[in-house]
Design a protein around this motif. Structure first.
Motif, mmCIF file in Angstrom:
data_model
loop_
_atom_site.group_PDB
_atom_site.id
_atom_site.type_symbol
_atom_site.label_atom_id
_atom_site.label_comp_id
_atom_site.label_asym_id
_atom_site.label_seq_id
_atom_site.Cartn_x
_atom_site.Cartn_y
_atom_site.Cartn_z
ATOM 1 N N ASP A 166 61.680 53.890 0.960
ATOM 2 C CA ASP A 166 62.794 53.648 1.880
ATOM 3 C C ASP A 166 62.348 53.662 3.339
ATOM 4 O O ASP A 166 63.104 53.238 4.216
ATOM 5 N N GLU A 167 61.130 54.151 3.598
ATOM 6 C CA GLU A 167 60.709 54.353 4.982
ATOM 7 C C GLU A 167 60.625 53.051 5.771
ATOM 8 O O GLU A 167 60.825 53.034 6.977
ATOM 9 N N MET A 168 60.275 51.968 5.097
ATOM 10 C CA MET A 168 60.134 50.703 5.805
ATOM 11 C C MET A 168 61.457 49.941 5.896
ATOM 12 O O MET A 168 61.560 48.917 6.539
ATOM 13 N N ASP A 169 62.479 50.425 5.181
ATOM 14 C CA ASP A 169 63.777 49.765 5.213
ATOM 15 C C ASP A 169 64.478 50.028 6.539
ATOM 16 O O ASP A 169 64.265 51.058 7.180
ATOM 17 N N GLU A 170 65.339 49.110 6.914
ATOM 18 C CA GLU A 170 66.142 49.323 8.110
ATOM 19 C C GLU A 170 67.184 50.395 7.865
ATOM 20 O O GLU A 170 67.739 50.518 6.778
ATOM 21 N N THR A 171 67.437 51.180 8.875
ATOM 22 C CA THR A 171 68.562 52.104 8.820
ATOM 23 C C THR A 171 69.827 51.311 9.149
ATOM 24 O O THR A 171 69.779 50.124 9.430
ATOM 25 N N ASP A 172 70.947 51.959 9.105
ATOM 26 C CA ASP A 172 72.190 51.315 9.544
ATOM 27 C C ASP A 172 72.425 51.560 11.026
ATOM 28 O O ASP A 172 73.517 51.284 11.537
ATOM 29 N N LYS A 173 71.402 52.051 11.715
ATOM 30 C CA LYS A 173 71.560 52.454 13.111
ATOM 31 C C LYS A 173 70.584 51.685 14.000
ATOM 32 O O LYS A 173 69.449 51.432 13.626
ATOM 33 N N THR A 174 71.075 51.332 15.166
ATOM 34 C CA THR A 174 70.197 50.761 16.182
ATOM 35 C C THR A 174 69.486 51.900 16.912
ATOM 36 O O THR A 174 69.834 53.074 16.755
ATOM 37 N N PHE A 175 68.500 51.541 17.726
ATOM 38 C CA PHE A 175 67.839 52.555 18.532
ATOM 39 C C PHE A 175 68.847 53.259 19.438
ATOM 40 O O PHE A 175 68.767 54.473 19.657
ATOM 41 N N ARG A 176 69.804 52.494 19.947
ATOM 42 C CA ARG A 176 70.814 53.095 20.835
ATOM 43 C C ARG A 176 71.682 54.083 20.054
ATOM 44 O O ARG A 176 72.036 55.157 20.551
ATOM 45 N N ASP A 177 72.029 53.722 18.819
ATOM 46 C CA ASP A 177 72.820 54.626 17.978
ATOM 47 C C ASP A 177 72.077 55.944 17.752
ATOM 48 O O ASP A 177 72.683 57.027 17.778
ATOM 49 N N LEU A 178 70.777 55.844 17.515
ATOM 50 C CA LEU A 178 69.972 57.037 17.257
ATOM 51 C C LEU A 178 69.957 57.954 18.480
ATOM 52 O O LEU A 178 70.057 59.177 18.352
ATOM 53 N N ILE A 179 69.850 57.368 19.654
ATOM 54 C CA ILE A 179 69.871 58.172 20.884
ATOM 55 C C ILE A 179 71.231 58.826 21.071
ATOM 56 O O ILE A 179 71.335 60.003 21.429
ATOM 57 N N ASP A 180 72.281 58.058 20.810
ATOM 58 C CA ASP A 180 73.639 58.563 21.020
ATOM 59 C C ASP A 180 73.919 59.819 20.198
ATOM 60 O O ASP A 180 74.725 60.665 20.600
ATOM 61 N N GLU A 181 73.273 59.944 19.041
ATOM 62 C CA GLU A 181 73.480 61.128 18.208
ATOM 63 C C GLU A 181 73.128 62.418 18.955
ATOM 64 O O GLU A 181 73.694 63.473 18.679
ATOM 65 N N TYR A 182 72.204 62.321 19.897
ATOM 66 C CA TYR A 182 71.694 63.507 20.571
ATOM 67 C C TYR A 182 72.332 63.746 21.942
ATOM 68 O O TYR A 182 72.219 64.847 22.485
#
Length: 396
Positions: A166-182
């Motif tokens: 699964d590591e090479m698969d896309e997440t359902d999140k953009t880079f911006r989404d990942l930042i927003d979590e924090y």
């Protein structure tokens, strides 16, 4: 004969002793994952490598997330994306003391490496700590304290390291989404980040790419396997909590851009309504608005074209925060604005509308708090375009 027997026995003992050492684990190597802190520079957590020498007892932490404050033109290089980070080494005790003071939890994942893999990784870290090799050009998304560790593991283990399918698969999140979590509870910081970073971070990140965040790399390490070097086994053989602090329920500050910007929008709407009724422009408010937007536009422009930051390119915030708005602000100070001002107002209106279209189409995600600001910009450019010449003699 007795002497010969003693010498022979000593040699056999040394041989067995050497074999025992070769089979023993020379090092205990682990990934340390640290929780986010209260300040923005701590908001995304941290990763480091712990190397415990089980022969001589030395215990060190290798840390790719440090930089030298004494660097000439430190802030200029930081803003231009030209600041080099470096690999540093501290004692494990000092590292733990720092995070204890900051009340940030730490988890340790002990890696199940073979003797040769341990030696290779330690040698790799020692060589990269040499003065001529410890510095590197930092990139928040693609070359940081976490990705450097992941890439080191890839280099040392090569094909023996297998990440989860699964590591090479896309997440359902953009880079911006990942930042927003924090930064969701840091609205002003979140706004600043969204203003500075361009459309390049609005694509979906793979799980591999998400490892720029320490928490995501910790999960990836937990799912990785070592194959073809002895028995197939998980990369992580033991996980333990070193520091455990209760996470405080951080709430968003009541002083945030969401309601403040809507308050600004309501104020401009009332000003426009009163101005329409009284046939007045109230240009002082527009001058302030366009001055601020012009300054923001210069910052966006410089981040896009005058820095080495990869994530600040193709930033369509420049459509509404345009550098030319600064010139418009000064032009509106004149009692008799020049003819080009009306044409510029139409262009500014079109650009603001384009920003909304880009947002709706998903070409770039803008910060939600900007909705009222865009509405204000569209309202005032439209109002001035149709009324500037009629009311300019009465403007104040």
């Amino acid at each position: 004969m007795n002497l010969k027997k003693k010498l022979f026995g000593l040699i056999i003992l040394l041989i067995f002793f050497q074999i025992g050492i070769s089979k023993a684990q020379l090092y205990r190597i682990s990934l340390l994952t640290c929780d986010p802190g209260d300040e923005l520079y701590m908001a995304f957590g941290h990763s480091a490598i712990r190397v415990l020498d089980q022969i001589n007892g030395s215990d060190y932490v290798f840390n790719y997330g440090t930089f030298n404050f004494n660097t000439p033109n430190f802030y200029g290089k930081f803003a231009a994306g030209k600041l080099d980070y470096m690999l540093s080494v501290s004692t494990y005790a000092d590292f733990i003391a720092t995070y204890t003071n900051e009340k940030r939890s730490i988890r340790e994942q002990v890696l199940d490496l073979s003797i040769d893999q341990q030696k290779y990784l330690v040698e790799f870290l020692q060589v990269n700590y040499l003065p001529e090799r410890r510095f590197y050009r930092y990139d928040f998304f693609f070359d940081n304290c976490a990705t450097r560790i992941r890439d080191a593991m890839d280099l040392v283990l090569g094909d023996n390291l297998v990440w989860s399918e699964d590591e090479m698969d896309e997440t359902d999140k953009t880079f911006r989404d990942l930042i927003d979590e924090y930064v969701i509870t840091m609205p002003w910081a979140d706004l600043g980040i969204d203003l500075a970073l361009g459309a390049v971070i609005d694509r979906k990140a793979s799980n591999w790419e998400a490892q720029f965040l320490p928490d995501y790399m910790e999960k990836s390490f937990a799912n990785a396997m070592i194959v073809g070097d002895g028995p197939t086994r998980p990369l992580v053989k033991e996980t333990r909590v070193i520091l455990d602090f209760l996470k405080q329920n951080t709430e968003m500050s009541s002083f945030n851009p969401y309601w403040i910007f809507w308050l600004v929008a309501i104020a401009f709407t009332l000003i426009t309504y009163v101005g329409f009724k009284k046939k007045r422009l109230y240009l002082g408010f527009d001058i302030t608005l366009f001055f601020i937007l012009g300054i923001l536009g210069i910052v966006v422009f410089l981040l896009w074209f005058a820095t080495e930051h990869s994530a600040t390119q193709w930033n369509w915030n420049i459509l509404w925060a345009f550098p030319g708005h600064l010139v418009l602000a000064f032009a509106l100070l004149r009692k008799q604005p020049k003819a080009w001002v009306k044409k510029y107002l139409l262009s500014a209106l079109i650009l603001a509308d384009a920003a909304v279209v880009f947002w709706i189409l998903g070409w770039q995600s803008l910060h939600p708090s900007l909705i009222p600001i865009l509405l204000v910009l569209i309202l005032r450019t439209n109002y001035l375009y149709y009324n500037l010449e009629k009311y300019r003699s009465l403007s104040a």
